[in-house]
Design an enzyme around this catalytic site. Structure first.
Site, mmCIF file in Angstrom:
data_model
loop_
_atom_site.group_PDB
_atom_site.id
_atom_site.type_symbol
_atom_site.label_atom_id
_atom_site.label_comp_id
_atom_site.label_asym_id
_atom_site.label_seq_id
_atom_site.Cartn_x
_atom_site.Cartn_y
_atom_site.Cartn_z
ATOM 1 C CG ASP A 154 -2.416 -0.225 0.792
ATOM 2 O OD1 ASP A 154 -2.607 -0.501 -0.573
ATOM 3 O OD2 ASP A 154 -2.978 -0.176 1.585
ATOM 4 C CG ASP A 190 -9.373 -6.689 13.091
ATOM 5 O OD1 ASP A 190 -10.118 -5.598 13.225
ATOM 6 O OD2 ASP A 190 -8.660 -6.250 12.921
#
Length: 746
Positions: free
Chosen positions: A135, A459
């Site tokens: 990223d 998550d």
């Protein structure tokens, strides 16, 4: 006999009996309820501080009910890879995801070691494909992977030939030495040769990383010309390709850097994971996926087999969406001075969740069922979605790529690509398309399928969204442990991580994927949903504990009491003493030291009243649409074994000008002032019951917990609290003192 062996399960779950622990937990709950009942029925003592104490202690009691519920039914999962190998003729493909975002905070050599450990797994190489999401769009990371792929041609065969357990080379060569008496000459020669090659690889990567001028962007690196970290096109590169489909060759290795543009929100790690899911769906389309952070190296090379025992069990595995391996750490500082190794939490809390509907998704070290990530329910497995839905609906769900829709339909029908059909280089163009930042617009990605958006703790809502559909999860704790990573080795990294968690989890708590919503409108079981409150209320815990801490100081300054002599005082003291003895016994039972226990207790107080509190405020600003939260990456430090002994900073508290330290310093100064006012007799005439021993015990305990801050007030350099922070904290403390001495609260 053969039929009996075939009927044996691939994994078993064993529930642990901890009767004594249950008794003490219940006793603490009884005392907390007794304290609350005394507050409610002692109306003659009712004051505003009394009301605040009742509210805060009600929250603490609720939190203890959540903890008790979570710890009540601990379970251990036992897997049988030998049965799997006997029963399954052909092992299924598995896609491996590695995520990194910053080449400075996450050094390329760390990512390289994680990738090398995955490439060397004890699993057919033609069934593995490793995808690295960068990223940061860093040519350094890509260059490091190119160099690592050359070394992998020697490292992977060496590991499999000599049955090496720790397959991250920096861990292996720091832990293992040659035994001149026992090791063969051939092994010693190979060991020295491979070690020299790794040392050269490490030096090459470090030299390039620390160059003052960037290296030439040509050849394979030309694609990084004119790119910026937050403004660049999609880059998908096949670094290694097992074209022959050899089971003893090397797995595929694919580099992915998704497109980023200033006008598009990139959705942090969740966005990166969704891109990896789509790219891998096109290139290899494995039914199972493993995702790890860039620092989580393989410690058990057979971990894929252990996880598949759970996911492929014909009786209990069909409704298991993901298998979570504990996060455990190498070279952790002795006695965990920063409270970030979570040993006791994994043993008691996560094992407790494992006995319910399963552990929460921890963001790393997790094996996923692809169909669950695609949003399917357990009963929809092996039912092709393409035959059920119109094409326009599929486009709305999965996006406009026909190739990807076909791969999703292929996966939902229970079929996978043959190992000989997997040729990632044939899908570069299609993979680049699904990695573009506008691909998800108007689709279900991040909303109903894939990793969910809206929180920097992606998550937990992702796991909750899966379990609300009726899926379960399981823990996988083989011996040796599956993965090892690097815990933050300093206070600064720790508070960044804790603040991010506190903020993200608070957003989840108040969002549409909260445990309460999933219980009421989904298939999350009551006790399982209640166990999620332990996790998602971290930020709220900070808010209530800060209020309670401020209340104690107020009582000491204003000469009033929330612990009058009698039953209330002795009940509170009993809770305090029994709780600490109980938690100490839990730590000693699993082999931890008294120092480890104390470090965790004081850090629990400090992080709750500082990092989690700041995270809570940040989340409130986000939920109020006043400002958005900022995703701060935790620095990953590359260390060798035994590094602590040579590191003067190991375990020492360092400070900067972060708002977290302003809150901590303010709390300390307020309580030091309150104790000074009490000891010097500067309190006004008592309001009702005057301040007594209960408030003094609480304040003293808090100051002892904040002892590192007290030392920081008088230290210099990075070990001292900055003057600007002390000045701001002093102003806040004086304002609080003025409020306490006035009649505002009274």
């Amino acid at each position: 006999m053969a039929n009996q062996e075939h009927d044996l399960p691939l994994y078993e779950k064993v529930w642990l009996k901890r009767t004594f622990q249950r008794v003490i937990d219940t006793l603490i709950l009884f005392l907390l309820l007794l304290l609350l009942s005394n507050r409610v029925f002692s109306s003659h003592n009712f004051t505003f501080p009394w009301l605040v104490a009742l509210i805060c202690e009600s929250w603490f009691t609720f939190t203890w009910i959540v903890i008790l519920n979570t710890k009540w039914s601990p379970a251990v999962t036992i897997t049988h890879p030998d049965r799997l190998l006997q029963r399954v003729q052909e092992l299924p493909p598995v896609d491996l995801f590695v995520t990194t975002a910053d080449p400075v905070l996450e050094s390329p050599i760390i990512t390289v070691n994680t990738v090398l450990s995955l490439l060397a797994l004890d699993y057919p190489a033609n069934k593995l494909a490793c995808y690295v999401s960068d990223d940061g769009c860093s040519p350094l990371t890509f260059y490091a992977l190119l160099e690592a792929s050359k070394f992998a041609k020697f490292w992977v065969p060496f590991c499999k030939k000599h049955n090496v357990q720790v397959r991250a080379p920096f861990r292996y060569f720091s832990d293992v030495t040659i035994n001149n008496n026992e090791d063969s000459l051939e092994f010693k020669q190979e060991w020295l040769q491979v070690k020299e090659m790794y040392d050269n690889l490490g030096r090459t990567i470090e030299e390039v990383t620390h160059k003052t001028t960037p290296f030439q962007l040509d050849g394979e690196l030309a694609v990084f010309s004119n790119t910026e970290q937050r403004n660049h096109p999609s880059i998908v590169k096949v670094i290694l390709e097992n074209k022959e489909g050899l089971s003893d060759g090397l797995p595929h290795l694919i580099y992915v850097s998704r497109e980023k543009r200033p006008q598009y929100h990139h959705n942090y790690k969740a966005g990166a994971m969704n891109v990896l899911t789509r790219v891998s769906g096109l290139m290899s389309n494995a039914p199972f996926m493993l995702n790890v952070d860039c620092d989580m190296v393989v410690n058990n090379p057979k971990i894929v087999l252990h996880a598949l025992c759970i996911l492929m069990d014909s009786q209990k595995g069909k409704d298991v969406a993901f298998v979570q391996c504990f996060q455990q750490f190498y070279d952790g500082i002795k006695d965990d001075p920063f409270g970030n190794q979570w040993v006791a939490s994994f043993e008691y809390i996560i094992r407790g969740m494992a006995g319910l509907q399963g552990p929460f998704y921890g963001g790393t070290n997790t094996f996923h069922r692809r169909n669950a990530i695609y949003g399917l329910y357990p009963h929809e497995i092996e039912t092709e979605i393409k035959g059920k839905l119109e094409e326009d609906i599929l486009i709305q769900q999965f996006g406009s790529s026909k190739e990807f829709i076909n791969s999703a339909a292929h996966a939902s029908g229970g079929s996978v690509y043959s190992a000989n059909d997997i040729t990632p280089s044939n899908f570069i163009e299609a993979a680049t398309q699904v990695a573009n930042c506008d691909y998800e617009c108007g689709t279900f990605w991040g909303k109903k399928l894939g990793w969910l958006y809206g929180s920097i703790s992606e998550d937990v809502p992702t796991g909750l969204n899966i379990q609300r559909k009726g899926w379960r999860s399981e823990c996988c704790t083989p011996d040796p442990i599956a993965f090892q990573g690097c815990a933050p080795r300093g206070l600064l990294s720790t508070v960044i991580q804790q603040k991010r968690w506190g903020s993200g989890l608070t957003v989840v708590f108040f969002g549409k994927h909260s445990p309460l919503v999933c219980m009421l409108f989904g298939k999350v079981q009551f006790r399982a949903g209640l166990s999620y409150f332990w996790l998602t209320n971290w930020g709220l815990r900070g808010a209530f504990l800060v209020c309670y801490v401020a209340l104690i100081a107020y009582c000491m300054i204003a000469n009033t009491s929330i612990f009058p002599e009698g039953l209330v005082l002795w009940t509170a003291i009993s809770v305090f003493v029994i709780y600490n003895i109980h938690t100490l016994s839990e730590y000693l039972t699993i082999g931890l030291s008294i120092t480890h226990w104390w470090n965790n207790q004081r850090m629990c107080v400090m992080r709750t009243t500082t990092a989690w509190f700041i995270g809570f405020l940040s989340a409130m600003l986000k939920l109020s649409r006043i400002s958005d939260t900022v995703f701060e990456i935790t620095e990953k430090e590359h260390t060798a074994s035994g590094a602590d002994g040579n590191n003067a900073d190991a375990g020492r508290f360092t400070f900067d000008e972060s708002p977290v330290f302003v809150v901590g310093s303010t709390i300390l100064l307020v309580h030091l002032t309150a104790m000074l006012v009490m000891f010097l007799g500067l309190q006004p005439a008592p309001i009702g019951n005057g301040c007594g021993v209960g408030e003094l015990i609480c304040s003293t305990y808090l100051v002892v917990c904040y002892w590192p801050y007290l030392k920081g007030l008088f230290s210099r350099g990075k070990y001292g609290i900055p003057v600007s922070t002390i000045c701001m904290s002093s102003v806040f403390a004086l304002v609080f003192l003025h409020i306490c001495r006035s009649n505002i609260i009274t």
